[in-house]
Design an enzyme around this catalytic site. Structure first.
Site, PDB file in Angstrom:
ATOM      1  N   SER A   1       0.853  -1.187   0.000  1.00 14.62           N
ATOM      2  CA  SER A   1       0.000   0.000   0.000  1.00 14.62           C
ATOM      3  C   SER A   1       0.890   1.240   0.000  1.00 14.62           C
ATOM      4  CB  SER A   1      -0.964  -0.035   1.186  1.00 14.62           C
ATOM      5  OG  SER A   1      -1.901   1.028   1.085  1.00 14.62           O
ATOM      6  N   THR A   2       0.791   2.084   1.030  1.00 10.54           N
ATOM      7  CA  THR A   2       1.545   3.339   1.066  1.00 10.54           C
ATOM      8  C   THR A   2       3.043   3.088   0.906  1.00 10.54           C
ATOM      9  OG1 THR A   2      -0.116   4.063   2.663  1.00 10.54           O
ATOM     10  CG2 THR A   2       1.820   5.478   2.366  1.00 10.54           C
TER      11      THR A   2
ATOM     12  N   ASP B   1      -4.404  -4.763   5.901  1.00  9.18           N
ATOM     13  CA  ASP B   1      -4.790  -5.565   4.745  1.00  9.18           C
ATOM     14  C   ASP B   1      -3.660  -6.535   4.374  1.00  9.18           C
ATOM     15  OD1 ASP B   1      -6.351  -6.481   2.625  1.00  9.18           O
ATOM     16  OD2 ASP B   1      -5.539  -4.986   1.240  1.00  9.18           O
TER      17      ASP B   1
END
Length: 193
Positions: free
Chosen positions: A11-12, A133
């Site tokens: 993600s990030t 996640d």
């Protein structure tokens, strides 16, 4: 290496982390399936950028595509991506399901499908990202015999997803970003021996 699969979630900070991993992988590896949290307007250009930066053929995933060695498949920003076993290989499925962990595509969706259909034939990689996640799906993978690698805190932009995967006991090893590709290759060699 028939039946082998590599699954990556991020993600990030993941766009650069994924690029760094793919750049360091040789062209003769099993198929790679990737979920990066990203809006759908960006995934086609990100797949092209990864394709030009690595020895692998990188494409935005399409439903029904057969996973080929030396290829990487990036989940499109509009659909959860799953894999299912078909014969000795894997086929990609795209779903219209609701977001999981507030994400579509979600790493957990991919990892759970990989756990169910690839079991001990998969190497899982969880990279920098906010939230949790991927942790539960990665735990399912490990419980079915997968080998899972997490990016370490020092090299993460945000140490969220790998930390959660470590917390639930989903990881076999934790390494700096610069060592992830080498560990994947080493694990593939060990499996061949």
């Amino acid at each position: 290496m028939a039946g082998k699969l590599i699954a990556i979630g991020a993600s990030t900070g993941g766009t650069e982390a994924i690029r760094e991993v793919l750049e360091a992988l040789p062209a003769d590896i099993p198929g790679v399936v990737i979920v990066q949290h990203m809006p759908e307007s960006f995934t086609p250009s990100f797949a092209k950028r990864l394709d030009s930066a690595s020895r692998l053929t990188v494409v935005e995933a399409r439903g029904g595509a057969r996973v080929q060695p030396g290829h990487a498949y990036l989940a499109p920003g509009h659909s959860p991506m799953l894999v299912r076993r078909e014969g000795t290989g894997y086929v990609i499925e795209l779903s219209k399901a609701e977001p999981v962990n507030r994400h579509r595509p979600a790493v957990d969706v991919l990892f759970s499908s990989v756990a169910a259909h690839a079991g001990a034939n998969v190497i899982g990689v969880i990279l920098t990202g906010m939230g949790k996640d991927g942790a539960q799906g990665m735990l399912e993978m490990r419980q079915r015999g997968a080998w899972n690698i997490g990016q370490d805190e020092a090299t993460c932009v945000v140490y969220g997803m790998p930390r959660e995967a470590a917390r639930v006991g989903a990881l076999d090893e934790v390494v700096p970003l610069g060592e992830v590709a080498a560990r994947v290759v080493a694990r593939l060699r060990a499996a061949r021996a």
